[in-house]
Enzyme design. Structure first.
Site, PDB file in Angstrom:
ATOM      1  N   THR A 239       0.851  -1.183   0.000  1.00 40.51           N
ATOM      2  CA  THR A 239       0.000   0.000   0.000  1.00 40.51           C
ATOM      3  C   THR A 239       0.890   1.236   0.000  1.00 40.51           C
ATOM      4  O   THR A 239       2.078   1.171   0.321  1.00 40.51           O
ATOM      5  CB  THR A 239      -0.906   0.044   1.239  1.00 40.51           C
ATOM      6  OG1 THR A 239      -0.095  -0.022   2.410  1.00 40.51           O
ATOM      7  CG2 THR A 239      -1.898  -1.104   1.233  1.00 40.51           C
ATOM      8  N   LYS A 242      -0.387   4.087   5.133  1.00 41.22           N
ATOM      9  CA  LYS A 242       0.284   3.545   6.322  1.00 41.22           C
ATOM     10  C   LYS A 242       1.586   4.314   6.591  1.00 41.22           C
ATOM     11  O   LYS A 242       1.614   5.537   6.489  1.00 41.22           O
ATOM     12  CB  LYS A 242       0.494   2.042   6.181  1.00 41.22           C
ATOM     13  CG  LYS A 242      -0.815   1.258   5.977  1.00 41.22           C
ATOM     14  CD  LYS A 242      -0.564  -0.233   5.963  1.00 41.22           C
ATOM     15  CE  LYS A 242      -1.844  -1.026   5.870  1.00 41.22           C
ATOM     16  NZ  LYS A 242      -2.481  -0.973   4.547  1.00 41.22           N
ATOM     17  N   ARG A 248      -4.201   6.883  -0.126  1.00 42.23           N
ATOM     18  CA  ARG A 248      -4.722   5.513  -0.068  1.00 42.23           C
ATOM     19  C   ARG A 248      -4.611   4.893  -1.463  1.00 42.23           C
ATOM     20  O   ARG A 248      -5.162   5.403  -2.431  1.00 42.23           O
ATOM     21  CB  ARG A 248      -6.166   5.494   0.405  1.00 42.23           C
ATOM     22  CG  ARG A 248      -6.329   5.881   1.879  1.00 42.23           C
ATOM     23  CD  ARG A 248      -7.712   5.535   2.390  1.00 42.23           C
ATOM     24  NE  ARG A 248      -7.974   4.112   2.267  1.00 42.23           N
ATOM     25  CZ  ARG A 248      -7.576   3.179   3.143  1.00 42.23           C
ATOM     26  NH1 ARG A 248      -6.879   3.534   4.196  1.00 42.23           N
ATOM     27  NH2 ARG A 248      -7.862   1.921   2.957  1.00 42.23           N
TER      28      ARG A 248
END
Length: 415
Positions: A239, A242, A248
């Site tokens: 991803t 994080k 995102r």
């Protein structure tokens, strides 16, 4: 052509927050309330972080209007010259950051990245070895509610009952017995570094592809605070939010020999048009992650997590594996008289926002938290020791704990 009186008198269109407030006050109120919620509480969800203002600016850019199915130089729509430039920048920055021969930055999420990897390497019915869901595996690692569990035959490996660490001999034994087409290493709640070299050896012995699902640690990899799976795995899925602090979204890294298969699996097999504003924001995040400041940040994330884990243990929580190597901590609050959901509720009421997670070898749930967002807020190890005390105070329903959390959050706005 002269400007007419009507055109000259026409007001300039409103932009940004003012335009939203004027056009849709109901949604503007929701966004304002969410801003206040984030400012008044501590975001300890391991999968969350605060993006930089530059990343947010790219997300709100005119590239949000651009349809760009395909890849740079081979789009299915016109007017993609600048979109191509943005994507090429993102790809080259990702390749350089992680030392990968090829990067696909189009996946809309981490799950989309994993789906593309499976689509490139597997066929329905193939056997896949991955971490069992109760031991920390993701939905895409064989959940019957997910495409992975419906389309493939998943076999789960787990962690040792005493240490909480991956049982590599069990992984090897399962690989020998089931001869999987692919082995997945990665987890949503395993706080230690996977031994990628050992996984590679097991995969080679079984004649399997090795897929690293590095959604959680990839930001630490970028900052040199975690081992890089790229030299060992055939495909790395990740991803971009994080710890990485990007928008995102997802990405896939691989070698040249699988590049075309991965690209075709992303588009046109699993996705349509790329989200060009998000890709531009990924490029910004990759650029930020290549700086010395981000390296210092990534190491501080890990230092903070270790201090917080030790503090929680001192307060009576049973911290799994005895600590952490990453940004992520999992713990069992039952020694304090609470199961995971009950603890999460009390902590949330105090402004400490986190998740629950499955605990191996039973039906109980613990708590899962991370230090990426609070580190972005400039908190250090002293603040983490204080947060551990606030956890215990929240479970004891001590007075004024909510105000103490609010003050700590206000003293450390996102940077």
């Amino acid at each position: 052509m002269p400007v007419t009186a009507t055109a000259a008198a026409r007001p300039a269109p409103a932009t940004g927050a003012d335009a939203l407030r004027r056009q849709d006050p109901q949604i503007a109120d929701v966004l304002a309330a969410e801003r206040d919620r984030q400012a008044d509480t501590l975001q300890l969800i391991a999968a969350e972080n605060f993006t930089s203002p530059a990343v947010l600016a790219a997300l709100a850019s005119p590239l949000a209007n651009k349809y760009a199915e395909g890849y740079p130089g081979a789009r299915h729509h016109g007017g993609c010259g600048l979109a191509d430039t943005a994507e090429r920048i993102a790809v080259e920055r990702a390749r350089a950051l992680f030392g990968a021969a090829h990067a696909n930055v189009q996946p809309h999420s981490g799950s989309s990245a994993v789906l593309a990897a499976y689509a490139a390497l597997l066929r329905p019915g193939d056997t896949v070895l991955a971490m069992g869901l109760r031991h920390g595996g993701h939905l895409t690692h064989g959940s019957p509610a997910n495409f992975s569990g419906r389309w493939f035959d998943f076999v789960g490996y787990g962690v040792d009952a005493e240490s909480g660490l991956i049982d590599y001999e069990q992984v090897r034994a399962l690989a020998r017995r089931h001869r999987p087409k692919a082995i997945v290493c990665g987890s949503i709640s395993y706080p230690r570094h996977p031994d990628y070299a050992r996984f590679r050896d097991i995969a080679d012995e079984a004649g399997a592809y090795l897929i690293a699902d590095a959604a959680h640690p990839i930001g630490l990899v970028a900052g040199g605070a975690a081992p890089n799976p790229v030299p060992y795995a055939d495909v790395v899925c990740a991803t971009t939010h994080k710890v990485l602090r990007g928008p995102r979204g997802g990405m896939v890294l691989c070698g040249d020999e699988l590049a075309e298969r991965i690209d075709r699996a992303v588009f046109p097999f699993t996705q349509g048009g790329a989200q060009m504003h998000t890709i531009a924001a990924k490029a910004v995040a990759f650029g930020e992650a290549a700086t010395p400041a981000f390296t210092a940040y990534a190491h501080q994330v890990v230092d903070n997590a270790r201090v917080l884990a030790a503090g929680l243990a001192a307060e009576g929580f049973a911290v799994t594996t005895g600590g952490t190597d990453t940004h992520l901590i999992t713990a069992d609050p039952r020694p304090l008289g609470f199961d995971g959901p009950a603890a999460r509720g009390l902590l949330a009421a105090a402004g400490l926002v986190l998740d629950t997670c499955a605990l191996p070898y039973g039906d109980e749930r613990g708590i899962r938290l991370g230090t990426a967002a609070v580190t972005t807020q400039g908190m250090g190890q002293e603040a983490m020791a204080r947060v551990a005390g606030l956890f215990r105070a929240a479970l004891e329903r001590q007075p004024d704990v909510r105000e103490a959390v609010r003050e700590l959050a206000h003293d450390h706005p996102p940077r």
